[in-house]
Design an enzyme around this catalytic site. Structure first.
Site, mmCIF file in Angstrom:
data_model
loop_
_atom_site.group_PDB
_atom_site.id
_atom_site.type_symbol
_atom_site.label_atom_id
_atom_site.label_comp_id
_atom_site.label_asym_id
_atom_site.label_seq_id
_atom_site.Cartn_x
_atom_site.Cartn_y
_atom_site.Cartn_z
ATOM 1 N N GLU A 198 -5.345 14.517 8.245
ATOM 2 C CA GLU A 198 -5.750 13.121 8.029
ATOM 3 C C GLU A 198 -5.675 12.306 9.309
ATOM 4 O OE1 GLU A 198 -3.679 14.711 6.002
ATOM 5 O OE2 GLU A 198 -5.086 14.935 4.346
ATOM 6 N N HIS A 231 -0.857 11.491 -6.396
ATOM 7 C CA HIS A 231 -2.284 11.375 -6.700
ATOM 8 C C HIS A 231 -2.541 10.078 -7.443
ATOM 9 C CE1 HIS A 231 -1.713 15.667 -6.015
ATOM 10 N NE2 HIS A 231 -2.973 15.712 -5.681
#
Lengths: 413, 414
Positions: free
Chosen positions: A135, A205
């Protein structure tokens, strides 16, 4: 050959269901596991969506971006859910802008939420490509591309994973224009990421990290609530001359379905939208909680049997003004202030925790600007200040009941 | 012992870099240059014991290891009959457990994310047999077998997946966050566990413990920046950290060659030596782990990168069918020719350790154990709502109240 009659179709469907059930018994791999992105059934019947062509074409704030001078009546729409609308927006961006590229983890085959479905086939593997699992690398790489004038559309697979990229986004992307005296900028960077809870995502999540980025002046943050909004705001974000973080509520990918205009259009950044006009209380929210708020308004107006006794008759006729903030940074102070000056009461709803959340920024500005007009303290309905425990998700998110309770408390203060 | 490897392994020249054998692919496989061979049953019996209590001497296939700046482990391994049977029983039980989780997920009793390690049993069981009780292990989210083998229980894992109070994290962590005193999880964020493992190793060294830490990650995670940060710290301070890369060839949907410029993960430690192992053969796996442990603890050579070449039959998680990025034939072929449990079964039958009936009995017992654990886990109640507020901070040091609705639902601690 005649198409099967509806009776025949029903019989065939029934038979295939039996066959499927038989297969299910014999071989469990034939069963589809539930979708990872979750599903919010209440959204399908929401009045806030625009399921007809007419309603879609009359979306307030639409700015058509093509040279088509045909009247409104000539434009086409297509039934799309949120991920298809996002895909459509990116396809238009890739088609019209030769320098546009889309990259991220697993985007080439279509992405884990299908937002990039078919883009690699349509526009080529040099323009829609996978990155390794990095990322921080993705954000830095996107910043580099954007500073060279490329339109870089990066994807962070889940908003929970954006933290390794936080340094790049806040220390680099947000500050490049400032620190170089405007000789460099990364306005062509857009970072898309699925956000918010789905009901079973657990700790990593389900997060809503928009609050963390509010301090990154130089960035913009946008959160759409529906397919038309997603397409228009994403095209607006891609073309905005500032780096934008575009957070898409993942539970709405499949749950929200509208007729979406297929042409190129944008919706304005930095402007909130008043969804339901009102005069007694202002309810500000964004993303998935928009639908919980809508439900709350229904519950307030006509509660079910179990809730009748809990909702005093005096508040049932209250007209609540529902506002979707849409842009979190910069947020539309003007619209909210104007509304609260009229109604005198404000409730803010968001999924992230209360401490340091976006609601705290809005609440403090509103109390400063509307202090004498307020009839009740500004109220926030938020997720708890804890990690999102797996089994506890349904208690964590601010649902309709908690919103109704806050509305009643604020109205009766 | 007639299983043909799916590709032949041959060195191009003697001068070629010894740690990367050239691979000639017989079939189209998205595998890239692979150093070791990955069949599960090429270990040979060197010497059967004369007495049942004596150990077997086995000879591993010469392509079981590839090395990078370190000596090759001994190809001769000693195992006892009971150890072999225990390995078989553990691998079978772990597979059954993962399959039970698969069924429960499809029945919608397990929600959320569930990453199953079916096909990779030799790594977890082999590791357990190569290390000591007090060594530490930390891994990513494909953690269920490790959680059980490192002192947990099947019922604890299944109950955690179901989100019940009887789960090892009381239902609050779920599939990815299961812990035991010597197993630090179970981590959702890819790569985040690697520096944590290095830190644990530092503590072990500082306290003079004769133990090491196995910091595990996958081929996808190997490209995370923090992994290299951990490599540097471990080598700089000579920490007893074994960096274990479980290379199952796919990072979710991305084959290793498409994510990594260097797919020889055991060489990516730069100054840290590395060892690549056939992760489908449990004897090789165990030997490699024992070698790594000796390297770090007994010989105090600092860190080592250990790459297991393994394979998962299922998808990345239960939401992934596992067939959009690889062919069904490939999965079938790996299952039928390189399955670690079938490989061990061949060994046991051919070396006379156990008969087919005895192994079938172990299978049945494994199924019964798992079924009983699942039933027990299902009985466990959901955690009470008060637990929502528990363990955010150390008990007694919480802020006065954690915000919620102002009145009843906010939690006041004092």
């Amino acid at each position: 050959m005649h198409p099967p009659s509806s009776t025949a179709r029903r019989v065939l469907n029934g038979l295939s269901k039996h066959r499927l059930a038989f297969q299910r018994r014999a071989n469990s791999t034939a069963v589809e596991p539930p979708p990872a992105g979750g599903h919010l059934p209440g959204v399908a019947t929401s009045q806030l969506l625009r399921p007809t062509r007419d309603a879609a074409l009359r979306t307030p704030g639409i700015k058509w971006k093509d040279e088509d001078n045909s009247t409104l009546g000539g434009r086409e729409t297509r039934k799309m859910n949120t991920y298809q609308a996002v895909r459509d927006a990116m396809a238009i961006a890739l088609a019209k802008d030769d320098t546009a590229v889309v990259f991220g983890e697993d985007v080439a085959f279509g992405g884990v939420f299908r937002c990039t479905m078919g883009l690699a086939e349509e526009f080529g593997k040099e323009r829609v490509f996978n990155t390794p699992l990095t990322e921080q690398g993705i954000a830095g790489f996107g910043i580099g591309m954007a500073s060279m004038g490329h339109t870089a559309i990066a994807e962070i697979q889940f908003a929970d994973y954006i933290f390794p990229a936080f340094d790049q986004l806040v220390n680099e992307a947000a500050k490049i224009r400032y620190r170089s005296g405007n000789s460099f900028n990364v306005g062509k960077l857009t970072v898309r990421t699925p956000t918010m809870a789905v009901g079973h995502g657990g700790l990593y999540h389900s997060q809503s990290p928009e609050g963390f980025f509010m301090a990154g002046s130089g960035l913009k943050i946008v959160i759409p609530r529906s397919p038309i909004q997603a397409k228009g705001l994403l095209l607006g974000a891609i073309r905005d001359p500032n780096p934008v973080i575009f957070m898409e509520p993942k539970i709405l990918y499949r749950s929200a379905v509208e007729q979406v205009p297929i042409d190129d259009f944008e919706l304005p950044l930095g402007k909130a939208e008043v969804l339901v006009p009102g005069e007694d209380l202002t309810l500000v929210t964004w993303g998935t909680p928009v639908y919980h708020c809508e439900t709350a308004l229904h519950v307030l107006r006509s509660p079910s049997e179990e809730l009748e006794s809990l909702i005093p008759a005096s508040v049932r006729g209250a007209k609540v003004e529902l506002i979707d903030l849409r842009s979190i940074l910069p947020w539309d102070m003007e619209t909210i202030v104007e509304s609260v000056n009229r109604t005198g009461r404000l409730v803010i709803v968001h999924e992230a925790g209360a401490i340091g959340g976006v609601g705290s920024e809005i609440a403090s500005e509103i109390q400063k600007r509307c202090f004498l007009k307020l009839n009740a303290p500004v109220r926030r309905v938020t997720g708890w200040d804890i990690p999102v425990g797996l089994t506890y998700e349904k208690f964590h998110i601010p649902d309709a009941i908690r919103v109704v309770d806050a509305i009643i408390e604020t109205l009766t203060y | 012992m007639a299983h043909q490897p799916p590709f032949s392994v041959r060195s191009r020249t003697e001068e070629e870099n010894g740690s990367l054998a050239c691979v000639r692919l017989l079939r189209r496989l998205p595998l890239g240059a692979r150093g070791v061979q990955t069949t599960a049953d090429t270990t040979q019996l060197h010497q059967a014991p004369s007495d049942a209590s004596e150990p077997f001497t086995l000879k591993l296939h010469e392509d079981s290891f590839q090395t990078y700046n370190c000596p090759k482990p001994d190809l001769e391994v000693q195992v006892t009959k009971s150890e072999l049977l225990e390995m078989y029983q553990q691998m079978t039980t772990m597979r059954r457990m993962e399959m039970a989780a698969d069924a429960l997920y499809k029945a919608k009793m397990i929600r959320g994310f569930c990453h199953l390690a079916i096909g990779q049993e030799a790594v977890s069981v082999g590791m357990e047999h190569g290390i000591e009780k007090d060594d530490r292990v930390i891994t990513g989210y494909r953690c269920h077998p490790f959680a059980v083998l490192r002192g947990g229980s099947i019922k604890g894992v299944i109950a955690e997946l179901l989100g019940r109070k009887g789960g090892m994290s009381q239902g609050k962590g779920g599939s990815m966050h299961i812990f035991t005193p010597s197993f630090f999880g179970g981590n959702g964020i890819v790569g985040a566990q690697v520096p944590v493992g290095a830190g644990a190793a530092f503590a072990q060294q500082y306290k003079g413990e004769k133990n090491c830490t196995f910091a595990m990650y996958g081929d996808g995670a190997s490209n995370q920046g923090q992994v290299f940060e951990a490599y540097n710290m471990a080598k700089l301070w000579n920490l007893p950290t074994i960096f274990v890369c479980e290379n199952n060839k796919y990072g979710m949907g991305t084959p290793a060659e498409r994510s990594s410029s260097n797919t020889a993960y055991f060489t990516r430690g730069d100054k840290i030596p590395g060892l690549q192992v056939n992760g489908m053969d449990i004897i090789a796996a165990k030997q490699a782990v024992a070698y790594a442990r000796k390297w770090a603890v007994d010989d105090q050579n600092g860190p080592l990168v250990l790459e297991f070449v393994t394979y998962r039959y299922g998808g990345h998680s239960m939401s992934d069918p596992g067939t959009t990025y690889r062919t069904r034939e490939e999965v079938q072929r790996m299952r039928s020719t390189q399955d670690p449990i079938r490989g061990l079964q061949r060994y046991l039958e051919e070396w006379g350790v156990a008969t087919e009936q005895e192994l079938k009995a172990i299978d049945k017992e494994a199924k019964a154990t798992v079924d009983a654990a699942v039933a027990e886990a299902k009985e466990s109640p959901e955690p009470p709502v008060e637990d929502l507020w528990k363990d955010v901070y150390f008990k007694g040091t919480e802020p006065q109240f954690l915000r919620g609705r102002e009145r009843e639902e906010g939690k006041r601690f004092y």
